[in-house]
Design a protein around this motif. Structure first.
Motif, PDB file in Angstrom:
ATOM      1  N   PRO A  25       0.794  -1.230   0.000  1.00 54.11           N
ATOM      2  CA  PRO A  25       0.000   0.000   0.000  1.00 54.11           C
ATOM      3  C   PRO A  25       0.831   1.287   0.000  1.00 54.11           C
ATOM      4  O   PRO A  25       0.391   2.303  -0.534  1.00 54.11           O
ATOM      5  CB  PRO A  25      -0.860  -0.104   1.259  1.00 54.11           C
ATOM      6  N   HIS A  26       2.024   1.240   0.552  1.00 54.29           N
ATOM      7  CA  HIS A  26       2.874   2.434   0.572  1.00 54.29           C
ATOM      8  C   HIS A  26       3.364   2.810  -0.831  1.00 54.29           C
ATOM      9  O   HIS A  26       3.840   3.920  -1.033  1.00 54.29           O
ATOM     10  CB  HIS A  26       4.052   2.227   1.524  1.00 54.29           C
ATOM     11  N   LEU A  27       3.222   1.916  -1.811  1.00 55.10           N
ATOM     12  CA  LEU A  27       3.592   2.227  -3.192  1.00 55.10           C
ATOM     13  C   LEU A  27       2.423   2.784  -3.998  1.00 55.10           C
ATOM     14  O   LEU A  27       2.624   3.258  -5.117  1.00 55.10           O
ATOM     15  CB  LEU A  27       4.155   0.990  -3.892  1.00 55.10           C
ATOM     16  N   SER A  28       1.233   2.738  -3.456  1.00 52.25           N
ATOM     17  CA  SER A  28       0.060   3.284  -4.159  1.00 52.25           C
ATOM     18  C   SER A  28       0.289   4.757  -4.446  1.00 52.25           C
ATOM     19  O   SER A  28       0.703   5.521  -3.573  1.00 52.25           O
ATOM     20  CB  SER A  28      -1.207   3.118  -3.323  1.00 52.25           C
ATOM     21  N   GLY A  29       0.063   5.138  -5.681  1.00 48.91           N
ATOM     22  CA  GLY A  29       0.254   6.521  -6.092  1.00 48.91           C
ATOM     23  C   GLY A  29       1.698   6.853  -6.450  1.00 48.91           C
ATOM     24  O   GLY A  29       1.987   7.940  -6.922  1.00 48.91           O
ATOM     25  N   ARG A  30       2.615   5.913  -6.221  1.00 51.50           N
ATOM     26  CA  ARG A  30       4.029   6.146  -6.529  1.00 51.50           C
ATOM     27  C   ARG A  30       4.480   5.362  -7.754  1.00 51.50           C
ATOM     28  O   ARG A  30       5.646   5.430  -8.143  1.00 51.50           O
ATOM     29  CB  ARG A  30       4.892   5.770  -5.335  1.00 51.50           C
ATOM     30  N   CYS A  31       3.552   4.585  -8.361  1.00 50.44           N
ATOM     31  CA  CYS A  31       3.869   3.831  -9.564  1.00 50.44           C
ATOM     32  C   CYS A  31       2.590   3.619 -10.354  1.00 50.44           C
ATOM     33  O   CYS A  31       1.492   3.754  -9.822  1.00 50.44           O
ATOM     34  CB  CYS A  31       4.513   2.492  -9.214  1.00 50.44           C
ATOM     35  N   ARG A  32       2.779   3.295 -11.650  1.00 50.36           N
ATOM     36  CA  ARG A  32       1.603   3.040 -12.484  1.00 50.36           C
ATOM     37  C   ARG A  32       1.981   2.109 -13.621  1.00 50.36           C
ATOM     38  O   ARG A  32       3.126   2.103 -14.078  1.00 50.36           O
ATOM     39  CB  ARG A  32       1.021   4.334 -13.028  1.00 50.36           C
ATOM     40  N   LEU A  33       1.018   1.327 -14.046  1.00 48.11           N
ATOM     41  CA  LEU A  33       1.186   0.453 -15.196  1.00 48.11           C
ATOM     42  C   LEU A  33       1.078   1.311 -16.445  1.00 48.11           C
ATOM     43  O   LEU A  33       0.103   2.039 -16.615  1.00 48.11           O
ATOM     44  CB  LEU A  33       0.093  -0.627 -15.199  1.00 48.11           C
ATOM     45  N   VAL A  34       2.098   1.251 -17.313  1.00 46.35           N
ATOM     46  CA  VAL A  34       2.069   2.065 -18.526  1.00 46.35           C
ATOM     47  C   VAL A  34       1.884   1.231 -19.786  1.00 46.35           C
ATOM     48  O   VAL A  34       1.479   1.760 -20.822  1.00 46.35           O
ATOM     49  CB  VAL A  34       3.312   2.972 -18.661  1.00 46.35           C
ATOM     50  N   ALA A  35       2.182  -0.072 -19.718  1.00 45.82           N
ATOM     51  CA  ALA A  35       2.023  -0.922 -20.903  1.00 45.82           C
ATOM     52  C   ALA A  35       2.080  -2.384 -20.509  1.00 45.82           C
ATOM     53  O   ALA A  35       2.577  -2.741 -19.437  1.00 45.82           O
ATOM     54  CB  ALA A  35       3.117  -0.619 -21.921  1.00 45.82           C
TER      55      ALA A  35
END
Length: 91
Positions: A25-35
Motif C-alpha cells: 500500500p505504501h507504493l500506491s500513487g508512486r507507480c503506475r502500469l504504462v504498458a
C-alpha cells in the motif's frame, strides 16, 4: 502491443493499482502500469525508492497480477520498471 492489450490497458491499470494497494500500500500513487508487452508488465515508478522496491518485489507483483487475470492469456511473467522522467518543476 496488440490491439487487445491496448484496449485492455485501462482495465489492467486499475487492476494493477488494486494489486499494489493490497500487497504494498505504501507504493500506491508512486507507480503506475504504462504498458503490457507480451508477458511483461511495464511499470513507471515516481521515485528511485519506489523503483527499487518494485524491482525487489517483482516476482510477488507478477504472481499477484497474473492471479488477478491480467496479461496476455492471464499470465504476467515479469515486471519491467522504469523511472518516471523528471517534470518541469523538479528540483
Amino acid at each position: 502491443m496488440t490491439g487487445v492489450q491496448t484496449c485492455a490497458l485501462p482495465i489492467c491499470a486499475a487492476l494493477f493499482d488494486d494489486v499494489i494497494a493490497a500487497i504494498a500500500p505504501h507504493l500506491s500513487g508512486r507507480c503506475r502500469l504504462v504498458a503490457l508487452d507480451r508477458t511483461q508488465a511495464i511499470v513507471e515508478a515516481g521515485d528511485g525508492a519506489a523503483a527499487q522496491e518494485l524491482h525487489l518485489r517483482s516476482v510477488e507483483i507478477s504472481a499477484a497480477f497474473s492471479g488477478a487475470g491480467a496479461g496476455e492469456g492471464g499470465r504476467v511473467l515479469g515486471v519491467t520498471v522504469r523511472l518516471a522522467a523528471a517534470g518541469p518543476h523538479a528540483d
